[in-house]
Write a protein that holds these residues in place. Structure first.
Motif, mmCIF file in Angstrom:
data_model
loop_
_atom_site.group_PDB
_atom_site.id
_atom_site.type_symbol
_atom_site.label_atom_id
_atom_site.label_comp_id
_atom_site.label_asym_id
_atom_site.label_seq_id
_atom_site.Cartn_x
_atom_site.Cartn_y
_atom_site.Cartn_z
ATOM 1 N N GLY A 147 0.779 -1.236 0.000
ATOM 2 C CA GLY A 147 0.000 0.000 0.000
ATOM 3 C C GLY A 147 0.807 1.281 0.000
ATOM 4 O O GLY A 147 0.245 2.372 0.117
ATOM 5 N N VAL A 148 2.153 1.193 -0.133
ATOM 6 C CA VAL A 148 2.981 2.401 -0.138
ATOM 7 C C VAL A 148 3.871 2.404 -1.385
ATOM 8 O O VAL A 148 4.578 1.424 -1.657
ATOM 9 C CB VAL A 148 3.889 2.470 1.119
ATOM 10 C CG1 VAL A 148 4.697 3.761 1.126
ATOM 11 C CG2 VAL A 148 3.053 2.360 2.393
ATOM 12 N N THR A 155 0.228 6.759 -0.768
ATOM 13 C CA THR A 155 -0.587 5.572 -0.481
ATOM 14 C C THR A 155 -1.804 5.519 -1.400
ATOM 15 O O THR A 155 -2.718 4.741 -1.182
ATOM 16 C CB THR A 155 -1.065 5.592 0.987
ATOM 17 O OG1 THR A 155 -1.720 6.831 1.233
ATOM 18 C CG2 THR A 155 0.112 5.437 1.942
#
Ligand code: AP5
Ligand code: MG
Ligand code: ZN
Length: 220
Positions: A147-148, A155
């Motif tokens: 998610g990064v 994000t």
């Protein structure tokens, strides 16, 4: 040096073009990216292209060739990587004229040879960072931290509206019918090199580097 990356949707044109930009200071000219930017900005070209792109069909030759001409004018001396252009015989002819007018030559057409069955999975698993545009894949190129974004830490990610199975099938049919037939034209000029686009991403990058470096080496 000016090169074309040629291959069906999901072949890895954008992935390899962005590596060539980083490693060699060449400039990626992706008509797909230009059209998506026009669409986002709400320009007349973007408005016209929206439905065509969502259906997986081809935008008119005149529109995309004009976009390429404008971008070539802003390149100064940098080499161009054509990604997703030309896609028809008329575009191939237009490109010859655009290059000749600017004193540029076409050095290589690199064909990314891929197995069509794998492409649907590549395309439906694709996503990009909403902030910096870095490309990822659910299976083949995940972020280091879930998610990064690896590059900018954002994000937020996005997926293309035309990256669904039905549209992908239309895009592939368009490629087979209109784009693959331009290859013989370049083969006749002796500038086509084929790479195995089914290899992993790094291996494809190495195959392309070998072609460009071999061609650059001074004759013995
Ligand atoms: P465009 O944006 O050009 O889309 P496309 O040709 O369908 O190609 P893609 O961007 O889907 O694939 P790619 O080869 O760049 O693959 P990628 O590197 O992302 O065009 C979109 C639309 O705009 C067209 O349908 C048309 O309507 C219009 N258009 C654009 N240009 C036009 C023109 N000239 N004329 C008329 N209309 C035009 O890789 C895909 C995924 O696979 C990624 O997630 C990546 O991480 C992964 N991946 C890449 N390489 C590998 C590998 N070796 N192994 C495993 N995974 C890999
Ligand atoms: Mg692309
Ligand atoms: Zn990012």
């Amino acid at each position: 040096m000016n090169i074309i990356l040629l291959g069906p949707p999901g072949a890895g044109k954008g992935t390899q073009a962005s590596r060539l930009e980083q490693q060699r200071g060449m400039v990626q000219l992706s008509t797909g990216d230009m059209l998506r930017a026009a669409l986002k900005a709400g320009t007349p070209v973007g408005v016209k292209a929206k439905a065509v792109m969502e259906a997986g069909e081809l935008v008119s030759d005149a529109i995309v060739s004009a976009l390429i001409g404008e971008r070539l004018d802003g390149l100064d001396g940098a080499g161009a990587i054509f990604d997703g252009y030309p896609r028809t015989a008329a575009q191939a002819e237009a490109l010859d004229v655009l290059l000749a007018e600017r004193g540029r030559t076409l050095d290589h057409v690199i064909e990314l040879a891929v197995d069509e069955d794998a492409l649907v999975e590549r395309i439906t698993g694709r996503f990009t960072c909403a902030k910096c545009g870095e490309g990822y894949h659910d299976r083949f190129k995940q972020t280091a931290v879930a998610g990064v974004c690896d590059v900018c830490g954002s994000t937020e990610f996005k997926r293309r509206p035309d990256d669904n199975e039905e549209t992908v099938r239309t895009r592939m049919a368009e490629y087979r019918a209109k784009t693959a037939p331009i290859l013989p034209l370049y083969e006749a000029r002796g500038i086509v090199a084929r790479v195995d686009g089914m290899a992993d991403i790094d291996a494809v990058t190495q195959q392309i580097a070998a072609i460009l470096d071999r061609a650059n080496a001074p004759a013995a």
